[in-house]
Design a protein around this motif. Structure first.
Motif, PDB file in Angstrom:
ATOM      1  N   ALA A  83       0.938  -1.200   0.054  1.00 38.20           N
ATOM      2  CA  ALA A  83       0.123   0.065   0.005  1.00 38.20           C
ATOM      3  C   ALA A  83       0.932   1.276   0.068  1.00 38.20           C
ATOM      4  CB  ALA A  83      -0.894  -0.051   1.320  1.00 38.20           C
ATOM      5  N   ALA A  84       1.983   1.259   0.732  1.00 39.94           N
ATOM      6  CA  ALA A  84       2.808   2.504   0.936  1.00 39.94           C
ATOM      7  C   ALA A  84       3.454   2.701  -0.428  1.00 39.94           C
ATOM      8  CB  ALA A  84       3.857   2.219   2.107  1.00 39.94           C
ATOM      9  N   THR A  85       3.937   1.715  -1.010  1.00 39.72           N
ATOM     10  CA  THR A  85       4.521   1.940  -2.346  1.00 39.72           C
ATOM     11  C   THR A  85       3.649   2.564  -3.440  1.00 39.72           C
ATOM     12  OG1 THR A  85       6.125   0.116  -1.900  1.00 39.72           O
ATOM     13  CG2 THR A  85       6.153   0.762  -3.908  1.00 39.72           C
ATOM     14  N   ILE A  86       2.388   1.803  -3.577  1.00 33.25           N
ATOM     15  CA  ILE A  86       1.518   2.241  -4.378  1.00 33.25           C
ATOM     16  C   ILE A  86       1.339   3.978  -4.212  1.00 33.25           C
ATOM     17  CG2 ILE A  86      -0.953   2.045  -5.235  1.00 33.25           C
ATOM     18  CD1 ILE A  86      -0.873  -0.849  -4.313  1.00 33.25           C
ATOM     19  N   LEU A  87       0.957   4.189  -3.107  1.00 28.11           N
ATOM     20  CA  LEU A  87       0.789   5.720  -2.774  1.00 28.11           C
ATOM     21  C   LEU A  87       1.733   6.472  -3.129  1.00 28.11           C
ATOM     22  CD1 LEU A  87      -1.223   5.106   0.616  1.00 28.11           C
ATOM     23  CD2 LEU A  87      -2.184   5.850  -1.581  1.00 28.11           C
ATOM     24  N   ASN A 106      -2.269  -9.556   1.927  1.00 29.74           N
ATOM     25  CA  ASN A 106      -2.923 -10.480   2.552  1.00 29.74           C
ATOM     26  C   ASN A 106      -4.130  -9.911   3.514  1.00 29.74           C
ATOM     27  OD1 ASN A 106      -1.703 -12.713   1.706  1.00 29.74           O
ATOM     28  ND2 ASN A 106       0.161 -12.422   3.157  1.00 29.74           N
ATOM     29  N   ASP A 107      -4.357  -8.548   3.185  1.00 29.28           N
ATOM     30  CA  ASP A 107      -5.494  -8.185   3.723  1.00 29.28           C
ATOM     31  C   ASP A 107      -6.717  -7.814   2.583  1.00 29.28           C
ATOM     32  OD1 ASP A 107      -7.606  -6.186   4.818  1.00 29.28           O
ATOM     33  OD2 ASP A 107      -6.033  -4.916   5.815  1.00 29.28           O
ATOM     34  N   PRO A 108      -7.802  -8.330   3.049  1.00 23.74           N
ATOM     35  CA  PRO A 108      -8.867  -8.275   1.814  1.00 23.74           C
ATOM     36  C   PRO A 108      -9.373  -6.899   1.557  1.00 23.74           C
ATOM     37  CG  PRO A 108      -9.722  -9.494   3.792  1.00 23.74           C
ATOM     38  CD  PRO A 108      -8.369  -9.308   4.005  1.00 23.74           C
ATOM     39  N   VAL A 109      -9.265  -6.146   2.312  1.00 25.52           N
ATOM     40  CA  VAL A 109     -10.000  -4.765   2.280  1.00 25.52           C
ATOM     41  C   VAL A 109      -9.024  -3.631   2.253  1.00 25.52           C
ATOM     42  CG1 VAL A 109     -11.963  -5.409   3.360  1.00 25.52           C
ATOM     43  CG2 VAL A 109     -10.334  -4.280   4.608  1.00 25.52           C
ATOM     44  N   LEU A 110      -7.506  -3.832   2.242  1.00 24.45           N
ATOM     45  CA  LEU A 110      -6.682  -2.865   2.068  1.00 24.45           C
ATOM     46  C   LEU A 110      -6.613  -2.010   0.681  1.00 24.45           C
ATOM     47  CD1 LEU A 110      -4.245  -1.556   3.544  1.00 24.45           C
ATOM     48  CD2 LEU A 110      -2.514  -3.220   2.644  1.00 24.45           C
ATOM     49  N   GLY A 111      -6.809  -2.944  -0.471  1.00 25.65           N
ATOM     50  CA  GLY A 111      -7.036  -2.393  -1.441  1.00 25.65           C
ATOM     51  C   GLY A 111      -8.033  -1.280  -1.497  1.00 25.65           C
ATOM     52  N   PHE A 112      -9.254  -1.352  -1.095  1.00 20.94           N
ATOM     53  CA  PHE A 112     -10.287  -0.302  -1.000  1.00 20.94           C
ATOM     54  C   PHE A 112      -9.833   0.847  -0.063  1.00 20.94           C
ATOM     55  CE2 PHE A 112     -13.152  -4.153  -1.245  1.00 20.94           C
ATOM     56  CZ  PHE A 112     -13.620  -4.017  -2.473  1.00 20.94           C
ATOM     57  N   GLN A 113      -9.143   0.621   0.803  1.00 19.15           N
ATOM     58  CA  GLN A 113      -8.643   1.617   1.799  1.00 19.15           C
ATOM     59  C   GLN A 113      -7.555   2.725   0.719  1.00 19.15           C
ATOM     60  OE1 GLN A 113      -6.883  -0.175   5.033  1.00 19.15           O
ATOM     61  NE2 GLN A 113      -9.029  -0.537   5.957  1.00 19.15           N
ATOM     62  N   VAL A 114      -6.619   1.878   0.208  1.00 14.78           N
ATOM     63  CA  VAL A 114      -5.525   2.429  -0.726  1.00 14.78           C
ATOM     64  C   VAL A 114      -6.493   3.577  -1.832  1.00 14.78           C
ATOM     65  CG1 VAL A 114      -3.939   2.158  -2.622  1.00 14.78           C
ATOM     66  CG2 VAL A 114      -3.758   0.781  -0.385  1.00 14.78           C
ATOM     67  N   ALA A 139     -18.862  -4.352  -5.745  1.00 22.11           N
ATOM     68  CA  ALA A 139     -18.923  -3.575  -6.506  1.00 22.11           C
ATOM     69  C   ALA A 139     -19.240  -2.247  -5.846  1.00 22.11           C
ATOM     70  CB  ALA A 139     -19.993  -3.911  -7.850  1.00 22.11           C
ATOM     71  N   VAL A 140     -20.267  -2.031  -4.957  1.00 23.15           N
ATOM     72  CA  VAL A 140     -20.572  -0.888  -4.235  1.00 23.15           C
ATOM     73  C   VAL A 140     -19.293  -0.456  -3.589  1.00 23.15           C
ATOM     74  CG1 VAL A 140     -21.942  -0.052  -2.533  1.00 23.15           C
ATOM     75  CG2 VAL A 140     -23.171  -1.347  -4.250  1.00 23.15           C
ATOM     76  N   GLU A 141     -18.623  -1.282  -2.860  1.00 22.10           N
ATOM     77  CA  GLU A 141     -17.599  -0.749  -2.086  1.00 22.10           C
ATOM     78  C   GLU A 141     -16.554  -0.133  -2.882  1.00 22.10           C
ATOM     79  OE1 GLU A 141     -15.274  -0.150   1.258  1.00 22.10           O
ATOM     80  OE2 GLU A 141     -17.491  -0.744   1.039  1.00 22.10           O
ATOM     81  N   ALA A 142     -16.086  -0.848  -3.942  1.00 17.92           N
ATOM     82  CA  ALA A 142     -15.341  -0.148  -4.945  1.00 17.92           C
ATOM     83  C   ALA A 142     -15.766   1.031  -5.381  1.00 17.92           C
ATOM     84  CB  ALA A 142     -15.163  -1.182  -6.318  1.00 17.92           C
ATOM     85  N   PHE A 143     -17.020   1.362  -5.892  1.00 12.86           N
ATOM     86  CA  PHE A 143     -17.320   2.601  -6.279  1.00 12.86           C
ATOM     87  C   PHE A 143     -17.225   3.707  -5.006  1.00 12.86           C
ATOM     88  CE2 PHE A 143     -19.665   0.436  -9.719  1.00 12.86           C
ATOM     89  CZ  PHE A 143     -18.942   1.052 -10.775  1.00 12.86           C
ATOM     90  N   ARG A 144     -17.766   3.131  -3.807  1.00 16.10           N
ATOM     91  CA  ARG A 144     -17.665   3.963  -2.500  1.00 16.10           C
ATOM     92  C   ARG A 144     -15.853   4.656  -2.444  1.00 16.10           C
ATOM     93  NH1 ARG A 144     -22.073   1.158   1.326  1.00 16.10           N
ATOM     94  NH2 ARG A 144     -23.695   2.291   0.607  1.00 16.10           N
ATOM     95  N   ALA A 145     -15.125   3.620  -2.750  1.00 19.13           N
ATOM     96  CA  ALA A 145     -13.666   3.733  -2.282  1.00 19.13           C
ATOM     97  C   ALA A 145     -13.340   4.890  -3.535  1.00 19.13           C
ATOM     98  CB  ALA A 145     -12.917   2.546  -2.452  1.00 19.13           C
ATOM     99  N   GLY A 146     -13.861   5.251  -4.331  1.00 15.10           N
ATOM    100  CA  GLY A 146     -13.444   6.160  -5.794  1.00 15.10           C
ATOM    101  C   GLY A 146     -13.233   5.385  -6.701  1.00 15.10           C
TER     102      GLY A 146
END
Length: 156
Positions: A83-87, A106-114, A139-146
């Motif tokens: 996540a840190a490198t992506i940002l 290995n975190d199933p929701v870290l990508g949404f946070q990123v 899908a809804v979570e993806a759109f909510r995450a931007g």
């Protein structure tokens, strides 16, 4: 594989296809404006679309990057997993599109946070979420995450 290139082209024009629950494809106008500023150094006087790819594993990220690199319209930035490198890479390289898996480190929701952080820091960057399955909740979570679009594994 060519479907990914079509998805990115449509995404950059402000349209993407999503798979509806009944299995039919539909056109979706996304709320963010199309990418118009492609001001980067280009080869052969054509602007390249900078893409950052980060899937759930290094192998998947590399495969995705290799497929995207076949399309000469894309400049694929190095594949990233943390996540840190992506940002950090997004801040320095300013990609036009970030292809992102919800499963990072290995975190199933870290990508949404990123995705949320990317969208807040770089609102012009298009985010495509790579979902493992076509569930409405994801899908809804993806759109909510931007995210401007998503692609479920069955759609690739």
């Amino acid at each position: 594989m060519e479907e990914s290139s079509k998805l990115f082209s449509q995404l950059l024009r402000g349209r993407s296809r999503v798979k509806e629950r009944n299995g039919q494809s539909a056109s979706l106008e996304v709320g963010t404006p199309a990418v118009t500023d492609l001001s980067i150094e280009s080869s052969e006087d054509k602007a390249l679309i900078r893409v950052l790819a980060a899937d759930s594993t290094r192998m998947n990220s590399q495969l995705l990057a290799d497929v995207l690199a076949r399309d000469k319209r894309f400049q694929v930035l190095e594949t990233q997993l943390s996540a840190a490198t992506i940002l950090a890479v997004a801040a320095s390289e300013k990609p036009h599109v970030v292809v992102l898996s919800p499963l990072l480190e290995n975190d199933p929701v870290l990508g949404f946070q990123v995705a949320r952080q990317l969208h807040a820091a770089h609102p012009a960057t298009r985010i495509v979420m790579l979902l493992d399955r076509s569930e409405r909740r994801s899908a809804v979570e993806a759109f909510r995450a931007g995210a401007a679009a998503f692609s479920a594994a069955a759609n690739l």
